[in-house]
Scaffold this motif. Structure first.
Motif, PDB file in Angstrom:
ATOM      1  N   VAL A 426      32.859   9.779 -14.944  1.00  0.00           N
ATOM      2  CA  VAL A 426      32.516   8.663 -15.817  1.00  0.00           C
ATOM      3  C   VAL A 426      31.085   8.219 -15.536  1.00  0.00           C
ATOM      4  CG1 VAL A 426      33.128   6.328 -16.555  1.00  0.00           C
ATOM      5  CG2 VAL A 426      34.920   7.886 -15.764  1.00  0.00           C
ATOM      6  N   PRO A 427      30.202   8.202 -16.534  1.00  0.00           N
ATOM      7  CA  PRO A 427      28.850   7.664 -16.310  1.00  0.00           C
ATOM      8  C   PRO A 427      28.916   6.157 -16.185  1.00  0.00           C
ATOM      9  CG  PRO A 427      29.140   8.245 -18.614  1.00  0.00           C
ATOM     10  CD  PRO A 427      30.407   8.657 -17.915  1.00  0.00           C
ATOM     11  N   VAL A 428      28.240   5.592 -15.188  1.00  0.00           N
ATOM     12  CA  VAL A 428      28.357   4.160 -14.923  1.00  0.00           C
ATOM     13  C   VAL A 428      26.988   3.525 -14.706  1.00  0.00           C
ATOM     14  CG1 VAL A 428      30.686   4.276 -13.948  1.00  0.00           C
ATOM     15  CG2 VAL A 428      28.711   4.614 -12.443  1.00  0.00           C
ATOM     16  N   ALA A 429      26.968   2.221 -14.851  1.00  0.00           N
ATOM     17  CA  ALA A 429      25.820   1.394 -14.475  1.00  0.00           C
ATOM     18  C   ALA A 429      26.269   0.511 -13.328  1.00  0.00           C
ATOM     19  CB  ALA A 429      25.352   0.552 -15.655  1.00  0.00           C
ATOM     20  N   ILE A 430      25.446   0.393 -12.299  1.00  0.00           N
ATOM     21  CA  ILE A 430      25.838  -0.375 -11.123  1.00  0.00           C
ATOM     22  C   ILE A 430      24.822  -1.480 -10.844  1.00  0.00           C
ATOM     23  CG2 ILE A 430      26.997   1.628 -10.112  1.00  0.00           C
ATOM     24  CD1 ILE A 430      24.635   1.872  -8.177  1.00  0.00           C
ATOM     25  N   SER A 431      25.296  -2.522 -10.172  1.00  0.00           N
ATOM     26  CA  SER A 431      24.402  -3.543  -9.628  1.00  0.00           C
ATOM     27  C   SER A 431      24.608  -3.573  -8.123  1.00  0.00           C
ATOM     28  CB  SER A 431      24.687  -4.916 -10.242  1.00  0.00           C
ATOM     29  OG  SER A 431      25.999  -5.344  -9.938  1.00  0.00           O
ATOM     30  N   THR A 432      23.530  -3.741  -7.392  1.00  0.00           N
ATOM     31  CA  THR A 432      23.593  -3.669  -5.933  1.00  0.00           C
ATOM     32  C   THR A 432      22.979  -4.897  -5.289  1.00  0.00           C
ATOM     33  OG1 THR A 432      21.490  -2.456  -5.841  1.00  0.00           O
ATOM     34  CG2 THR A 432      23.518  -1.152  -5.953  1.00  0.00           C
ATOM     35  N   ASN A 433      23.348  -5.127  -4.042  1.00  0.00           N
ATOM     36  CA  ASN A 433      22.725  -6.168  -3.231  1.00  0.00           C
ATOM     37  C   ASN A 433      21.317  -5.712  -2.863  1.00  0.00           C
ATOM     38  OD1 ASN A 433      21.913  -7.600  -0.727  1.00  0.00           O
ATOM     39  ND2 ASN A 433      23.924  -8.531  -0.889  1.00  0.00           N
ATOM     40  N   THR A 434      20.331  -6.511  -3.189  1.00  0.00           N
ATOM     41  CA  THR A 434      18.942  -6.096  -2.995  1.00  0.00           C
ATOM     42  C   THR A 434      18.585  -5.894  -1.523  1.00  0.00           C
ATOM     43  OG1 THR A 434      18.282  -8.423  -3.052  1.00  0.00           O
ATOM     44  CG2 THR A 434      18.116  -7.182  -5.104  1.00  0.00           C
ATOM     45  N   THR A 436      21.027  -5.232   1.142  1.00  0.00           N
ATOM     46  CA  THR A 436      21.874  -4.267   1.851  1.00  0.00           C
ATOM     47  C   THR A 436      22.108  -2.978   1.068  1.00  0.00           C
ATOM     48  OG1 THR A 436      23.948  -5.160   0.950  1.00  0.00           O
ATOM     49  CG2 THR A 436      23.079  -6.183   2.959  1.00  0.00           C
ATOM     50  N   GLY A 437      21.897  -3.024  -0.244  1.00  0.00           N
ATOM     51  CA  GLY A 437      22.163  -1.852  -1.069  1.00  0.00           C
ATOM     52  C   GLY A 437      23.630  -1.677  -1.420  1.00  0.00           C
ATOM     53  N   ALA A 438      24.493  -2.590  -0.975  1.00  0.00           N
ATOM     54  CA  ALA A 438      25.925  -2.494  -1.265  1.00  0.00           C
ATOM     55  C   ALA A 438      26.181  -2.678  -2.759  1.00  0.00           C
ATOM     56  CB  ALA A 438      26.692  -3.552  -0.470  1.00  0.00           C
ATOM     57  N   ILE A 439      27.127  -1.917  -3.282  1.00  0.00           N
ATOM     58  CA  ILE A 439      27.462  -2.002  -4.704  1.00  0.00           C
ATOM     59  C   ILE A 439      28.262  -3.280  -4.978  1.00  0.00           C
ATOM     60  CG2 ILE A 439      28.750  -0.928  -6.584  1.00  0.00           C
ATOM     61  CD1 ILE A 439      28.110   1.772  -5.379  1.00  0.00           C
ATOM     62  N   LEU A 440      27.765  -4.094  -5.898  1.00  0.00           N
ATOM     63  CA  LEU A 440      28.418  -5.352  -6.235  1.00  0.00           C
ATOM     64  C   LEU A 440      29.318  -5.228  -7.457  1.00  0.00           C
ATOM     65  CD1 LEU A 440      25.381  -7.777  -5.737  1.00  0.00           C
ATOM     66  CD2 LEU A 440      27.187  -7.206  -4.092  1.00  0.00           C
ATOM     67  N   SER A 441      28.909  -4.416  -8.421  1.00  0.00           N
ATOM     68  CA  SER A 441      29.728  -4.240  -9.620  1.00  0.00           C
ATOM     69  C   SER A 441      29.476  -2.869 -10.228  1.00  0.00           C
ATOM     70  CB  SER A 441      29.428  -5.332 -10.658  1.00  0.00           C
ATOM     71  OG  SER A 441      28.135  -5.169 -11.199  1.00  0.00           O
ATOM     72  N   VAL A 442      30.498  -2.377 -10.928  1.00  0.00           N
ATOM     73  CA  VAL A 442      30.428  -1.073 -11.585  1.00  0.00           C
ATOM     74  C   VAL A 442      30.960  -1.237 -13.008  1.00  0.00           C
ATOM     75  CG1 VAL A 442      31.177   1.327 -11.557  1.00  0.00           C
ATOM     76  CG2 VAL A 442      30.859   0.097  -9.397  1.00  0.00           C
ATOM     77  N   LYS A 443      30.175  -0.773 -13.984  1.00  0.00           N
ATOM     78  CA  LYS A 443      30.603  -0.842 -15.381  1.00  0.00           C
ATOM     79  C   LYS A 443      30.326   0.493 -16.060  1.00  0.00           C
ATOM     80  CE  LYS A 443      29.920  -5.825 -15.848  1.00  0.00           C
ATOM     81  NZ  LYS A 443      29.279  -6.908 -16.621  1.00  0.00           N
ATOM     82  N   PRO A 444      31.161   0.852 -17.026  1.00  0.00           N
ATOM     83  CA  PRO A 444      30.880   2.082 -17.765  1.00  0.00           C
ATOM     84  C   PRO A 444      29.517   1.995 -18.451  1.00  0.00           C
ATOM     85  CG  PRO A 444      33.078   1.258 -18.266  1.00  0.00           C
ATOM     86  CD  PRO A 444      32.381   0.183 -17.497  1.00  0.00           C
ATOM     87  N   LEU A 445      28.787   3.084 -18.462  1.00  0.00           N
ATOM     88  CA  LEU A 445      27.476   3.114 -19.087  1.00  0.00           C
ATOM     89  C   LEU A 445      27.606   2.830 -20.577  1.00  0.00           C
ATOM     90  CD1 LEU A 445      24.473   3.710 -18.447  1.00  0.00           C
ATOM     91  CD2 LEU A 445      24.914   6.075 -19.126  1.00  0.00           C
ATOM     92  N   GLN A 446      26.756   1.941 -21.096  1.00  0.00           N
ATOM     93  CA  GLN A 446      26.856   1.538 -22.494  1.00  0.00           C
ATOM     94  C   GLN A 446      25.722   2.073 -23.360  1.00  0.00           C
ATOM     95  OE1 GLN A 446      28.163  -2.820 -21.542  1.00  0.00           O
ATOM     96  NE2 GLN A 446      28.565  -2.449 -23.692  1.00  0.00           N
ATOM     97  N   THR A 447      24.795   2.787 -22.783  1.00  0.00           N
ATOM     98  CA  THR A 447      23.755   3.385 -23.607  1.00  0.00           C
ATOM     99  C   THR A 447      24.252   4.711 -24.176  1.00  0.00           C
ATOM    100  OG1 THR A 447      22.806   4.417 -21.636  1.00  0.00           O
ATOM    101  CG2 THR A 447      21.875   2.317 -22.332  1.00  0.00           C
ATOM    102  N   ILE A 448      23.694   5.099 -25.325  1.00  0.00           N
ATOM    103  CA  ILE A 448      24.094   6.345 -25.961  1.00  0.00           C
ATOM    104  C   ILE A 448      23.400   7.495 -25.242  1.00  0.00           C
ATOM    105  CG2 ILE A 448      24.043   7.661 -28.114  1.00  0.00           C
ATOM    106  CD1 ILE A 448      24.046   4.993 -29.595  1.00  0.00           C
ATOM    107  N   SER A 449      24.178   8.304 -24.557  1.00  0.00           N
ATOM    108  CA  SER A 449      23.598   9.403 -23.789  1.00  0.00           C
ATOM    109  C   SER A 449      24.646  10.484 -23.567  1.00  0.00           C
ATOM    110  CB  SER A 449      23.072   8.908 -22.436  1.00  0.00           C
ATOM    111  OG  SER A 449      24.138   8.464 -21.623  1.00  0.00           O
ATOM    112  N   ALA A 450      24.175  11.661 -23.185  1.00  0.00           N
ATOM    113  CA  ALA A 450      25.078  12.783 -22.922  1.00  0.00           C
ATOM    114  C   ALA A 450      24.590  13.550 -21.707  1.00  0.00           C
ATOM    115  CB  ALA A 450      25.157  13.707 -24.138  1.00  0.00           C
ATOM    116  N   THR A 451      25.513  13.834 -20.807  1.00  0.00           N
ATOM    117  CA  THR A 451      25.231  14.634 -19.619  1.00  0.00           C
ATOM    118  C   THR A 451      25.946  15.965 -19.768  1.00  0.00           C
ATOM    119  OG1 THR A 451      25.083  12.636 -18.251  1.00  0.00           O
ATOM    120  CG2 THR A 451      25.366  14.739 -17.116  1.00  0.00           C
TER     121      THR A 451
END
Length: 477
Positions: A426-434, A436-451
């Protein structure tokens, strides 16, 4: 290719064996293990196959940070995106006095980019939700049924006519202090009937009470099929005036405004529909050497691991699991990305750019993961960034690397054995703690793209390189 992988596995195996022996000699492992004969510690390396296939993403529950709006044909089918949103109540607000009169109500859509043809017109229509409002704690999937929230009768349509815009040639813009730049803005004047109806709402004591009087807006497109806007902010502003009485002087007319925002305090749903996804999925499923991961919430790649073969191989190498305590020291899955830095033939169309972050998650856990806003754990979901390597000829290749040792260890030690483990990329977008770098939230990628990735059927297929160790237990003595 296989010979190179086997050599690297043998090297890792030997290094691990040296580490284990060294630990024994230095008494740095447990006292029980350090007194065992050499054959009571075994280290093995194996390569296990992975199967892959395309899978359509029917629905994902998410809370969007930004919105897609419009309709466009892509290389992976047609996407149509629209928006359901509440507006935040200004709790405790009151209009200045009884003389206050509404002048107009306008909706503002701020967009930072678009997909498709920016020179092609797009028409936007707005409806008022009249059946029910979104619930604050409910999980809403991106294939939500709009008819459950809006009746689409004449009174719910709050625009006189379609608001036609050209994304690359905005009529208005607003200055953003955050980016210190001007943001293209779509201003939509809503009907006078709606303005009068909304202005009668005086109960701003709580968001719940406000939602009973005003359930929200449904924003969609009814003209154009060549672009999709990336909208990052939505605001509705009430323009009104009132009379200020001044003793022994002429009364003064005061013009004022009040804005209502679609922010994190209220619920929004970005709906995606793919009218021809079934035929597109059938088409690309015929491509044997390539798999695809298309966002937002469109086509994903499903990976399967035959756990029976792993159980049997470990038992063959180490003996019965009762005799040995198994540790998965390494389980690397490399997903090769098929991508070249070429410029596409359509403006602002970066459809073939791979996702920056990819998540490998157990298929049965995916719905719960997003609906409850979980963060990854190495036994359920793994997130990795795309990486690049350059060979001696200067050729650049891209890949995602996943360490599945936590997942496999948990499954091997589980009392509930399964024949097969199934995962989804699943392609995702993440937000991190500036800090520590720890992941704070994960959401499915919402931009139109293909891998595009190398499939399990490719001449150079995906597989998992595993190094595991067995320590004889007391039951095996």
């Amino acid at each position: 290719m296989k010979k190179t992988k086997n050599k690297s596995l043998i090297t890792i195996l030997l290094l691990l064996a040296i580490v284990v022996v060294g630990c024994k000699e230095n008494n740095s492992i447990s006292a029980g293990a350090s007194t065992l004969p050499d054959n009571d510690i075994r280290v093995m390396a194996d390569t296990f196959d992975v199967t892959s296939q395309l899978d359509s993403c029917v629905a994902i529950s998410l809370t969007p940070d930004s919105f897609l709006l419009g309709e466009c044909d892509t290389h992976f089918g047609t996407i149509k995106a629209d928006i359901l949103t509440q507006l935040a109540c200004p709790e405790g607000f009151k209009y200045p006095n009884e003389t206050a009169t509404v002048d107009s109500v306008c909706l503002y859509l701020y967009y930072k980019n678009w997909y498709g043809d920016g020179k092609s017109p797009l028409g936007i229509t707005v409806y008022e939700m009249d059946k029910m409002s979104l619930q604050s704690n409910a999980a809403y999937a991106n294939n939500i049924n709009i008819a459950e929230y809006c009746s689409f009768n004449d009174s719910t349509k709050v625009t006189y006519e379609s608001r036609v815009i050209v994304p690359a040639e905005p009529f208005d813009s607003s200055y953003s202090s955050l980016t210190e730049s001007y943001v293209p803005t779509i201003r939509i004047k809503l009907t006078d009937e709606f303005a009068k109806r909304f202005f009668k709402i005086k109960d701003f004591d709580s968001q719940k009470d406000f939602n009973e009087d005003f359930k929200g807006l449904y924003i969609c497109t009814d003209f154009g099929a060549s672009n999709v806007l990336y909208i990052n902010d939505i605001t509705m502003t009430v323009f009104y005036h009132f009379t200020m009485e001044r003793p022994q002087m002429n009364d003064t007319i005061i013009n004022d405004t009040r804005s209502f925002y679609a922010n994190e305090e209220v619920r929004q749903v970005n709906r995606f529909t793919y009218p021809n996804r079934k035929s597109i999925l059938e088409k690309y499923s015929q491509v044997q050497d390539t798999n695809y991961i298309v966002s937002p919430a469109n086509i994903y790649t499903e990976l399967s691991v035959d756990m029976d073969s792993i159980y049997n191989r470990i038992d063959d190498q180490l003996g019965d699991s009762v005799q040995y305590r198994v540790y998965i020291n390494k389980a690397d899955l490399t997903v090769d990305v098929l991508y070249s830095d070429s410029i596409t033939d359509r403006p602002r169309d970066n459809w073939d750019a791979p996702a920056s972050h990819m998540m490998l998650i157990q298929k049965e856990k995916m719905s719960e993961f997003f609906s409850t806003n979980k963060t990854p754990s190495d036994s359920v979901a793994i997130i990795t960034s795309i990486s690049a390597t350059t060979d001696s000829l200067g050729n650049v290749t891209y890949q995602y690397s996943f360490d599945m040792s936590g997942m496999l260890t948990k499954q091997i030690r589980s009392e509930q054995k399964v024949d097969q483990l199934t995962f989804v990329l699943v392609p995702v977008a993440i937000s991190t703690n500036t800090s520590t770098g720890a992941i704070l939230s994960v959401k499915p990628l919402q931009t139109i793209s293909a891998t595009r990735i190398r499939s399990a059927e490719n001449p150079t297929p995906m597989d998992i390189e595993v190094v595991y160790a067995g320590f004889r237990t007391r039951q095996g003595l």
